[in-house]
Design a protein around this motif. Sequence first.
Motif, mmCIF file in Angstrom:
data_model
loop_
_atom_site.group_PDB
_atom_site.id
_atom_site.type_symbol
_atom_site.label_atom_id
_atom_site.label_comp_id
_atom_site.label_asym_id
_atom_site.label_seq_id
_atom_site.Cartn_x
_atom_site.Cartn_y
_atom_site.Cartn_z
ATOM 1 N N VAL A 90 0.860 -1.178 0.000
ATOM 2 C CA VAL A 90 0.000 0.000 0.000
ATOM 3 C C VAL A 90 0.897 1.230 0.000
ATOM 4 O O VAL A 90 1.679 1.438 0.945
ATOM 5 N N ARG A 91 0.787 2.046 -1.032
ATOM 6 C CA ARG A 91 1.662 3.206 -1.190
ATOM 7 C C ARG A 91 0.870 4.484 -0.974
ATOM 8 O O ARG A 91 -0.192 4.671 -1.570
ATOM 9 N N LEU A 92 1.393 5.348 -0.126
ATOM 10 C CA LEU A 92 0.717 6.593 0.210
ATOM 11 C C LEU A 92 1.198 7.726 -0.687
ATOM 12 O O LEU A 92 2.314 7.689 -1.224
ATOM 13 N N ALA A 93 0.344 8.740 -0.812
ATOM 14 C CA ALA A 93 0.663 9.875 -1.667
ATOM 15 C C ALA A 93 1.879 10.640 -1.176
ATOM 16 O O ALA A 93 2.584 11.274 -1.969
ATOM 17 N N ASP A 94 2.153 10.600 0.130
ATOM 18 C CA ASP A 94 3.294 11.338 0.669
ATOM 19 C C ASP A 94 4.594 10.544 0.608
ATOM 20 O O ASP A 94 5.618 10.964 1.156
ATOM 21 N N GLY A 95 4.555 9.380 -0.043
ATOM 22 C CA GLY A 95 5.750 8.561 -0.179
ATOM 23 C C GLY A 95 5.845 7.432 0.824
ATOM 24 O O GLY A 95 6.705 6.556 0.695
ATOM 25 N N GLY A 96 4.990 7.431 1.846
ATOM 26 C CA GLY A 96 4.994 6.351 2.816
ATOM 27 C C GLY A 96 4.476 5.058 2.208
ATOM 28 O O GLY A 96 3.884 5.047 1.120
ATOM 29 N N ALA A 97 4.706 3.963 2.910
ATOM 30 C CA ALA A 97 4.268 2.664 2.391
ATOM 31 C C ALA A 97 3.992 1.716 3.551
ATOM 32 O O ALA A 97 4.511 1.880 4.659
ATOM 33 N N ALA A 98 3.152 0.739 3.295
ATOM 34 C CA ALA A 98 2.849 -0.308 4.262
ATOM 35 C C ALA A 98 2.568 -1.587 3.495
ATOM 36 O O ALA A 98 2.260 -1.552 2.295
ATOM 37 N N HIS A 99 2.671 -2.700 4.195
ATOM 38 C CA HIS A 99 2.370 -4.000 3.591
ATOM 39 C C HIS A 99 1.248 -4.644 4.394
ATOM 40 O O HIS A 99 1.310 -4.698 5.625
ATOM 41 N N GLY A 100 0.236 -5.131 3.711
ATOM 42 C CA GLY A 100 -0.882 -5.762 4.393
ATOM 43 C C GLY A 100 -1.198 -7.125 3.812
ATOM 44 O O GLY A 100 -1.190 -7.302 2.591
ATOM 45 N N ARG A 101 -1.503 -8.068 4.694
ATOM 46 C CA ARG A 101 -1.951 -9.375 4.218
ATOM 47 C C ARG A 101 -3.336 -9.267 3.595
ATOM 48 O O ARG A 101 -3.663 -10.000 2.665
ATOM 49 N N ARG A 102 -4.156 -8.376 4.152
ATOM 50 C CA ARG A 102 -5.478 -8.109 3.603
ATOM 51 C C ARG A 102 -5.682 -6.595 3.556
ATOM 52 O O ARG A 102 -5.057 -5.847 4.317
ATOM 53 N N VAL A 103 -6.580 -6.166 2.688
ATOM 54 C CA VAL A 103 -6.890 -4.741 2.540
ATOM 55 C C VAL A 103 -8.392 -4.557 2.619
ATOM 56 O O VAL A 103 -9.161 -5.299 1.988
ATOM 57 N N VAL A 104 -8.808 -3.574 3.420
ATOM 58 C CA VAL A 104 -10.217 -3.188 3.499
ATOM 59 C C VAL A 104 -10.369 -1.801 2.907
ATOM 60 O O VAL A 104 -9.746 -0.843 3.373
ATOM 61 N N MET A 105 -11.184 -1.686 1.877
ATOM 62 C CA MET A 105 -11.493 -0.395 1.275
ATOM 63 C C MET A 105 -12.757 0.160 1.933
ATOM 64 O O MET A 105 -13.845 -0.410 1.806
ATOM 65 N N ALA A 106 -12.595 1.269 2.636
ATOM 66 C CA ALA A 106 -13.734 1.952 3.256
ATOM 67 C C ALA A 106 -13.684 3.421 2.835
ATOM 68 O O ALA A 106 -13.781 4.332 3.660
ATOM 69 N N THR A 107 -13.518 3.620 1.542
ATOM 70 C CA THR A 107 -13.234 4.948 0.981
ATOM 71 C C THR A 107 -14.481 5.797 0.759
ATOM 72 O O THR A 107 -14.380 6.977 0.423
ATOM 73 N N GLY A 108 -15.660 5.212 0.932
ATOM 74 C CA GLY A 108 -16.889 5.989 0.852
ATOM 75 C C GLY A 108 -17.257 6.438 -0.547
ATOM 76 O O GLY A 108 -16.841 5.846 -1.546
ATOM 77 N N LEU A 109 -18.032 7.522 -0.587
ATOM 78 C CA LEU A 109 -18.474 8.061 -1.873
ATOM 79 C C LEU A 109 -18.553 9.576 -1.790
ATOM 80 O O LEU A 109 -18.435 10.175 -0.726
ATOM 81 N N VAL A 110 -18.788 10.183 -2.941
ATOM 82 C CA VAL A 110 -18.968 11.627 -3.034
ATOM 83 C C VAL A 110 -20.369 11.900 -3.570
ATOM 84 O O VAL A 110 -20.775 11.322 -4.581
ATOM 85 N N ASP A 111 -21.126 12.749 -2.860
ATOM 86 C CA ASP A 111 -22.437 13.158 -3.344
ATOM 87 C C ASP A 111 -22.274 14.328 -4.315
ATOM 88 O O ASP A 111 -21.721 15.367 -3.948
ATOM 89 N N GLU A 112 -22.753 14.145 -5.527
ATOM 90 C CA GLU A 112 -22.698 15.208 -6.524
ATOM 91 C C GLU A 112 -24.098 15.782 -6.716
ATOM 92 O O GLU A 112 -24.935 15.205 -7.410
ATOM 93 N N PRO A 113 -24.384 16.933 -6.067
ATOM 94 C CA PRO A 113 -25.720 17.520 -6.200
ATOM 95 C C PRO A 113 -25.929 18.096 -7.596
ATOM 96 O O PRO A 113 -24.954 18.347 -8.321
ATOM 97 N N PRO A 114 -27.168 18.294 -8.001
ATOM 98 C CA PRO A 114 -27.430 18.861 -9.324
ATOM 99 C C PRO A 114 -26.851 20.274 -9.434
ATOM 100 O O PRO A 114 -26.703 20.993 -8.443
ATOM 101 N N ALA A 115 -26.534 20.661 -10.644
ATOM 102 C CA ALA A 115 -25.880 21.950 -10.895
ATOM 103 C C ALA A 115 -26.900 23.079 -10.890
ATOM 104 O O ALA A 115 -27.152 23.742 -11.917
ATOM 105 N N VAL A 116 -27.486 23.303 -9.732
ATOM 106 C CA VAL A 116 -28.412 24.419 -9.533
ATOM 107 C C VAL A 116 -27.720 25.399 -8.596
ATOM 108 O O VAL A 116 -27.278 25.009 -7.514
ATOM 109 N N PRO A 117 -27.583 26.658 -8.982
ATOM 110 C CA PRO A 117 -26.884 27.627 -8.135
ATOM 111 C C PRO A 117 -27.436 27.647 -6.713
ATOM 112 O O PRO A 117 -28.639 27.723 -6.501
ATOM 113 N N GLY A 118 -26.531 27.567 -5.757
ATOM 114 C CA GLY A 118 -26.902 27.624 -4.351
ATOM 115 C C GLY A 118 -27.067 26.282 -3.679
ATOM 116 O O GLY A 118 -26.996 26.189 -2.449
#
Length: 332
Positions: A90-118
């Motif tokens: 597992v490589r991090l954006a800042d250059g760090g790294a880790a090794h895992g026997r298993r990986v859990v992705m809990a990265t969620g989602l992004v809500d994209e609201p409609p393009a209505v001003p406000g």
Amino acid sequence: MYDVVVIGGGAAGLSAALVLGRSRRRVLVVDAGEPRNAPAAHMQGYLSRDGMPPAEFLAEGRRELERYGVEVVRGRVAEVVPDGGGEFDVRLADGGAAHGRRVVMATGLVDEPPAVPGVAERWGRDVLHCPYCHAWEVRDQAFGVLAPEPFNSHQALLVTQWSKDVTLFLHTVRDLPDAEWERLAAAGVSVVRGEVAGLEVADDRLTGVRLADGRVFPRSVLFVAAKPVPRDGLLTALGAGTRDTPVGPYPAVDEVGRTTVPGVWVVGNAAGPTEQVINAASAGYRAGLMINAELVMTDIDTETARRRAGAFSSETEAEVARVVAGGRGSGL
């Protein structure tokens, strides 16, 4: 070197880490600090935590992990790379790294609201998306609902449980099936044709919905269906399978969060758009249980294979023979 690397420090990721920590696993949680419910002042529907601020809930979760030796770091994972032996770098954006026997992705989602001003600016305040999360707090106020496609009138009908003053703005929806018109009339929902151009705000509070033709309809709350987009870039890079949903593709997972990539699990909103905080925590818990059990059995099977191959000492061989002989003598 970790037993499990959890990517994402929301309810799902922290819950998985808690179970694994209590299972005496070495666990790393990498948290980018971008929970889906960050705009909300409070979270609801979580037994014993109803009304708790989301940031406070997560801080308490991180404190609980400390007693089990779980490491939590702030950072962003740039890449997950299979090591060829069933485990992952597992490589991090800042250059760090880790090794895992298993990986859990809990990265969620992004809500994209409609393009209505406000709308984006007032998201999670008086522009809302989930009645189960927010409607009690704004009950009996003047509700507006921005018609989403393809669900159309469903949300407007649903929120009549919390207010009888509901107006559905068709916005870009040109028409509705006859059956939907009938249900809206039966529910007492007013319907406004015409595209929504923006929101009216006074003293930092929503006061109305403005149409492109200049008409303004007084409303104090607007329910909007955003497009939920999973943060699945890491999974996509691994070649994980997907499944189709009404709001687009999501990772293909089994009932406990396994993906099509052996050793990689997905939990929470990264696995589906309708997970509330309590559901996400439950999904993390289930995944943690199954991952620990899988690692236990993997290690036992590995040791069993070594023993069968004679890769153990004469003392161990004598002990195995003694146990086997004793078992036979006892009728086992």
